[in-house]
Design a protein around this motif. Sequence first.
Motif, short mmCIF file in Angstrom:
data_model
loop_
_atom_site.label_atom_id
_atom_site.label_comp_id
_atom_site.label_asym_id
_atom_site.label_seq_id
_atom_site.Cartn_x
_atom_site.Cartn_y
_atom_site.Cartn_z
N LEU A 212 30.52 36.05 33.43
CA LEU A 212 31.66 35.26 33.88
C LEU A 212 32.29 34.64 32.63
O LEU A 212 31.68 34.61 31.57
CB LEU A 212 31.20 34.17 34.85
N ARG A 233 41.54 39.42 34.65
CA ARG A 233 41.98 40.04 35.91
C ARG A 233 42.03 41.57 35.77
O ARG A 233 41.60 42.29 36.68
CB ARG A 233 43.38 39.51 36.30
N ASP A 238 35.42 37.61 36.47
CA ASP A 238 35.79 36.33 37.08
C ASP A 238 35.96 35.24 36.03
O ASP A 238 35.05 34.97 35.23
CB ASP A 238 34.71 35.90 38.08
N VAL A 240 35.92 31.56 35.75
CA VAL A 240 35.37 30.55 36.66
C VAL A 240 35.77 29.12 36.29
O VAL A 240 35.29 28.18 36.93
CB VAL A 240 33.83 30.65 36.71
N ARG A 281 27.14 31.78 42.13
CA ARG A 281 26.93 33.19 41.84
C ARG A 281 25.46 33.48 41.53
O ARG A 281 24.93 34.53 41.92
CB ARG A 281 27.79 33.60 40.63
#
Length: 290
Positions: A212, A233, A238, A240, A281
Amino acid sequence: MRQLVITSGKGGTGKTTVTAGFLALAWRAVCADADVDAPNLHLLLHPKVLEEREFKGAKTIVKDPEHCNECGKCEEYCRFQAIQNLSPDPFRCEGCGVCAHVCPVGALKLEEVETGRSMVSRTKYGPFSHARLHIGAEASGKLVTEVRKNAEKLAQNEKLVIIDGAPGTGCPVIASLSGTDLALAVTEPSVSGLHDLERILGVARHFGVEALVCINKYNLSPEVSEEIALYCRQNSIDLVGKIPFDPAVLAVVKEGRPVESLLQTEAGKAIEEVWNNVISRLFPEGQEAL
């Protein structure tokens, strides 16, 4: 027991501050400082050292002059020029052992040398495994492995190990990243930050570790921060959280206040949001599992 590593493709991104904030939020976790070349998490945690051991991560050549017949083969075959006038130079020796192998009378042998110190400490946030590599010493990756082994021993009754990873993409980074359950890559909004983020994400991908991303000091360059967000993206990674630049964080560090003081700053509130995203997560079954 699950392992979370806070990493970065370069130094100075703020991963140690994020790690400290996470420790305050977890309140009970095993912590490991894998940045053995330049450890600094202890400056925030104020640990009490319980155990300290020498770490031998390299070998160097030692000569027995009484057995040497001065044939010169050792000097002839050493590609590192670590033997000059038949005398070993420990600063040039790479510990490959070729000289000992070609010595016809066994006058040379490899001996382990201390390259650092490993420590186990107690902090108010939980057990702490850390180490310090000697100046100029090699084998930092091996010492990181030692730090992680100590952390895993300490975590027998704990459910989370938080690792402050080494910066960059070299051996110590690989040693701190491989085998973990999740990585959080902390980056900064700069051209080099984005470049090095791509590199560390590549390392994580190579070792099969989900990663992440969070952007520290994002408001120093909103344009580059948006480039990083776009990169995430486009690559299905992700993002976060985004942590603002906040001079109050520096004040907490400089004054040596407890790390939970970080959470009272504007940046600390953003770190808490990142933490909630990361922990959901890491423990999809719910935070009560932590």
